[in-house]
Motif scaffolding. Structure first.
Motif, PDB file in Angstrom:
ATOM      1  N   LEU A 211       0.869  -1.176   0.000  1.00 27.75           N
ATOM      2  CA  LEU A 211       0.000   0.000   0.000  1.00 27.75           C
ATOM      3  C   LEU A 211       0.905   1.225   0.000  1.00 27.75           C
ATOM      4  CD1 LEU A 211      -2.944   1.101   0.370  1.00 27.75           C
ATOM      5  CD2 LEU A 211      -2.496   1.099   2.813  1.00 27.75           C
ATOM      6  N   VAL A 216       0.424   2.666   7.709  1.00 24.54           N
ATOM      7  CA  VAL A 216       1.053   2.895   9.010  1.00 24.54           C
ATOM      8  C   VAL A 216       2.149   1.848   9.189  1.00 24.54           C
ATOM      9  CG1 VAL A 216       0.688   2.917  11.507  1.00 24.54           C
ATOM     10  CG2 VAL A 216      -1.089   3.807   9.954  1.00 24.54           C
ATOM     11  N   GLY A 252     -12.748  -4.539  14.579  1.00 27.06           N
ATOM     12  CA  GLY A 252     -12.807  -4.821  13.156  1.00 27.06           C
ATOM     13  C   GLY A 252     -12.110  -3.727  12.362  1.00 27.06           C
ATOM     14  N   THR A 258      -4.422  -8.415   8.277  1.00 22.84           N
ATOM     15  CA  THR A 258      -3.271  -7.959   7.504  1.00 22.84           C
ATOM     16  C   THR A 258      -1.971  -8.434   8.150  1.00 22.84           C
ATOM     17  OG1 THR A 258      -4.513  -6.022   6.809  1.00 22.84           O
ATOM     18  CG2 THR A 258      -2.122  -5.904   6.595  1.00 22.84           C
ATOM     19  N   ASP A 348     -11.769 -14.783  10.701  1.00 23.82           N
ATOM     20  CA  ASP A 348     -12.501 -14.408   9.479  1.00 23.82           C
ATOM     21  C   ASP A 348     -12.726 -15.597   8.552  1.00 23.82           C
ATOM     22  OD1 ASP A 348     -12.391 -11.847  10.350  1.00 23.82           O
ATOM     23  OD2 ASP A 348     -11.024 -11.109   8.800  1.00 23.82           O
TER      24      ASP A 348
HETATM   25  P1  ADP Z   1      -9.172  -6.648  10.618  1.00 25.16           P
HETATM   26  O1  ADP Z   1      -8.753  -8.025  10.283  1.00 25.16           O
HETATM   27  O2  ADP Z   1      -8.687  -6.203  11.938  1.00 25.16           O
HETATM   28  O3  ADP Z   1     -10.635  -6.462  10.466  1.00 25.16           O
HETATM   29  P2  ADP Z   1      -7.735  -5.897   8.227  1.00 25.16           P
HETATM   30  O4  ADP Z   1      -6.412  -6.480   8.479  1.00 25.16           O
HETATM   31  O5  ADP Z   1      -8.632  -6.622   7.293  1.00 25.16           O
HETATM   32  O6  ADP Z   1      -8.507  -5.642   9.588  1.00 25.16           O
HETATM   33  O7  ADP Z   1      -7.472  -4.435   7.711  1.00 25.16           O
HETATM   34  C1  ADP Z   1      -8.528  -3.546   7.409  1.00 25.16           C
HETATM   35  C2  ADP Z   1      -8.078  -2.545   6.368  1.00 25.16           C
HETATM   36  O8  ADP Z   1      -7.037  -1.748   6.852  1.00 25.16           O
HETATM   37  C3  ADP Z   1      -7.547  -3.191   5.089  1.00 25.16           C
HETATM   38  O9  ADP Z   1      -8.048  -2.469   3.997  1.00 25.16           O
HETATM   39  C4  ADP Z   1      -6.051  -3.047   5.205  1.00 25.16           C
HETATM   40  O10 ADP Z   1      -5.432  -2.948   3.955  1.00 25.16           O
HETATM   41  C5  ADP Z   1      -5.909  -1.771   5.993  1.00 25.16           C
HETATM   42  N1  ADP Z   1      -4.688  -1.783   6.817  1.00 25.16           N
HETATM   43  C6  ADP Z   1      -4.227  -2.821   7.552  1.00 25.16           C
HETATM   44  N2  ADP Z   1      -3.091  -2.508   8.186  1.00 25.16           N
HETATM   45  C7  ADP Z   1      -2.800  -1.237   7.830  1.00 25.16           C
HETATM   46  C8  ADP Z   1      -1.723  -0.343   8.136  1.00 25.16           C
HETATM   47  N3  ADP Z   1      -0.718  -0.705   8.926  1.00 25.16           N
HETATM   48  N4  ADP Z   1      -1.757   0.884   7.572  1.00 25.16           N
HETATM   49  C9  ADP Z   1      -2.773   1.255   6.768  1.00 25.16           C
HETATM   50  N5  ADP Z   1      -3.788   0.464   6.449  1.00 25.16           N
HETATM   51  C10 ADP Z   1      -3.827  -0.777   6.953  1.00 25.16           C
END
Ligand code: ADP
Ligand code: MG
Length: 561
Positions: A211, A216, A252, A258, A348
């Motif tokens: 990304l 972050v 969530g 990720t 998930d």
């Molecule tokens: P969760 O499993 O906690 O619901 P995800 O891992 O699916 O969350 O992440 C949710 C969204 O945030 C995704 O679109 C992901 O690409 C984005 N994301 C995850 N980590 C970061 C990060 N470190 N910085 C920016 N965006 C992130």
């Protein structure tokens, strides 16, 4: 060169079949061109060619050990990929006319058949669409391709004059460091390491690239910060996750999946720029998920699921259509069978009834064959030394079985182990004992003769894209293998299964896999090629994915001994 030109003069405007005359090898300026296989017509799969430089003048530090060599070969494949894009005009004429391609790379670094670096030469394997007008030879375009564009590719991508050696060195050193880091894990009592500054999120659900905006960067909580010495870049700090049971909790969309996915890919080294260069997990880690609908052949899932309706035993469990929970149980049993020291589980993609069962359901439902994973996750570690990292944002029950709790908030990571203990003590879950018993599944033998490669008059064992294997008339679906990195791995697995099937013997899955990968290690990936010279586009698979592919063959007959 002269010979090549005169062939072109002879075959110009003839039928496409005249291209067959090109088969052979030619000494051109500074390199040898091998034309190994000529396509039948412009619409058929492209012709297979190789270029081999007459010398290897690259700094030998770039390939001074096996890890560096693989990294350097990866670098050169990418460099050819780039030069092809600017040096080859591309489509001209009918079908695949005028294209030259090299095996596509993913974000990870793998041994591939696309490139060979030795002391004496560098060899790139490519595919070329020999140009046609309608169905006749277009000699002028072919000359331009092979006598102008290809030499430029060699100059700009395969010789020190064209290649940025600083970047090559960085590539090689990064990969060597990552590899070293992964190899240090067991000795440090760790199952995974995430470097400070790593970029985990990907561009999109469809792209594995980092990304670019708003990512972050990862930062370890103080409590888990570990420093490791690396051979090239010196010391690196980040989050070291110890063996045992780790719970990743959080709201969530706060980055839990990720993080887990980055760890799943941490079994591989990454190309510099990926963001996850220094995010590593044990090489044998397996991400396990629910996969309802998959077939299961003779797997002992009795450690997780007891007797099924109708008194069906689960010690030798087969079904053409597994449920969410039985598929996840089979995935775990099969991971144990091929060998793993770390399971990665995301709520998930898990079956709820496989993950937990609450007190009310324990009271209401008497006939429940499933021992939920929460009862097994501790014994898996205590008796079998298999660690787990589990993502759970919805069920607090896992607080009872976790050695440590990582909390994710706004993509930042905190150590919530102490807080979790307080919560656990203030809100105990009544009756939660979580005393399961973990034992390794009984070994199986798979019947090679149950894999039928016949398709009409031919026998086929090949990949179709990265997530399908065609064996005869069967299509094996690998789309749920989250750690299968690229089509070359799928193709290598397809060929290995093809070999096993034609031997016709019954063997343990582990035996089949170890034997194949053992011979690949001894004789090189080229040995899986079905063609002298150009072996096709192959990448090295892990034993885990190879076993998983065998296990998903629907016609497979297997049983516990
Ligand atoms: P969760 O499993 O906690 O619901 P995800 O891992 O699916 O969350 O992440 C949710 C969204 O945030 C995704 O679109 C992901 O690409 C984005 N994301 C995850 N980590 C970061 C990060 N470190 N910085 C920016 N965006 C992130
Ligand atoms: Mg998630």
């Amino acid at each position: 060169m002269q010979r090549l030109r005169s062939i072109f003069d002879r075959i110009g405007r003839k039928g496409y079949g005249a291209y067959k005359d090109l088969q052979g090898s030619y000494d051109l300026e500074g390199f040898t061109l091998f034309i190994d296989k000529v396509q039948r017509d412009p619409f058929a799969p492209p012709s297979l060619i190789r270029v081999r430089t007459s010398q290897n003048r690259f700094d030998s530090m770039l390939f001074s050990n096996p890890v560096r060599r693989v990294a350097f070969e990866d670098f050169l494949t990418r460099s050819v990929e780039k030069v092809l894009r600017r040096a080859v005009r591309g489509s001209r004429g009918s079908g695949g006319s005028g294209r030259i391609e090299i095996q596509r790379t993913s974000q990870v670094v793998l041994p591939r058949t696309s490139m060979v670096v030795t002391e004496g030469y560098v060899e790139a394997r490519m595919a070329a669409g020999l140009p046609a007008r309608g169905r006749t030879v277009d000699a002028r375009a072919a000359k331009a391709m092979l006598l102008e564009e290809l030499p430029r590719v060699v100059r700009e991508a395969l010789t020190p004059a064209g290649v940025d050696e600083t970047r090559a060195r960085e590539h090689v050193e990064t990969v060597e460091d990552a590899n070293h880091l992964r190899e240090q894990l067991p000795g440090l009592g760790l199952v995974a390491f995430l470097a400070d500054g790593a970029v985990l999120p990907r561009e999109s659900g469809a792209s594995d690239r980092p990304l670019r905006e708003g990512a972050v960067a990862f930062e370890s909580p103080e409590e888990f910060r570990t420093t490791v010495e690396l051979p090239n870049r010196g010391s690196i700090s980040g989050m070291g996750l110890p063996e045992g049971v780790t719970l990743v909790a959080g709201g969530g969309f706060h980055g839990k999946s990720t993080l887990l996915s980055a760890l799943a890919w941490g079994v591989y080294d990454h190309a510099p720029g990926d963001g996850r260069e220094y995010v590593v997990a044990r090489a044998d880690s397996v991400k396990v998920r629910a996969e309802d609908g998959r077939s299961v052949a003779g797997v002992d899932i009795s450690g997780m699921i007891g007797e099924l309706p109708g008194g069906r035993s689960t010690m030798n469990f087969s079904t053409p259509n597994a449920s969410g929970s039985t598929s996840q149980a089979a995935n775990i049993a099969e991971a144990l069978e091929i060998g793993t020291s770390l399971l990665l589980v995301d709520e998930d993609t898990s079956a709820t009834n496989f993950m937990v069962r609450d007190e009310r359901m324990r009271k209401l439902v008497n006939k429940e064959p499933i021992s939920p994973f929460i009862d097994l996750v501790r014994p898996l570690y205590d008796s079998l030394n298999i660690s787990t990292i589990v993502v759970a944002g919805g069920v607090g029950d896992y607080l009872d079985v976790a050695d440590r709790v990582i909390l994710m908030e706004d993509y930042e990571t905190y150590d919530a182990t102490e807080r979790a203990r307080e919560v656990r003590e203030s809100f105990p879950v009544p009756g939660a004992a979580h005393t399961g018993e973990a034992r390794p599944p009984r070994g199986r033998r798979v019947r090679a003769s149950s894999i039928d490669l016949r398709r009409g008059k031919r026998e086929t064992a090949r990949s179709k894209g990265s997530s399908t294997i065609e064996l005869g008339r069967e299509r094996v679906d690998l789309s749920y293998l989250e750690q299968l990195a690229e089509a070359g791995q799928t193709e290598a697995i397809a060929r290995a299964i093809g070999e096993f099937a034609s031997e016709g013997e019954s063997q343990g899955v582990e035996e089949v896999v170890r034997r194949t990968l053992g011979s690949v290690e001894r004789d090189g990936l080229d040995s899986l090629g079905n063609f002298r010279g150009h072996p096709g586009e192959l990448s090295l698979p892990r034993p885990q994915e190879m076993a998983a592919a065998i296990n998903r063959i629907r016609s497979l007959e297997a049983s516990t001994e």
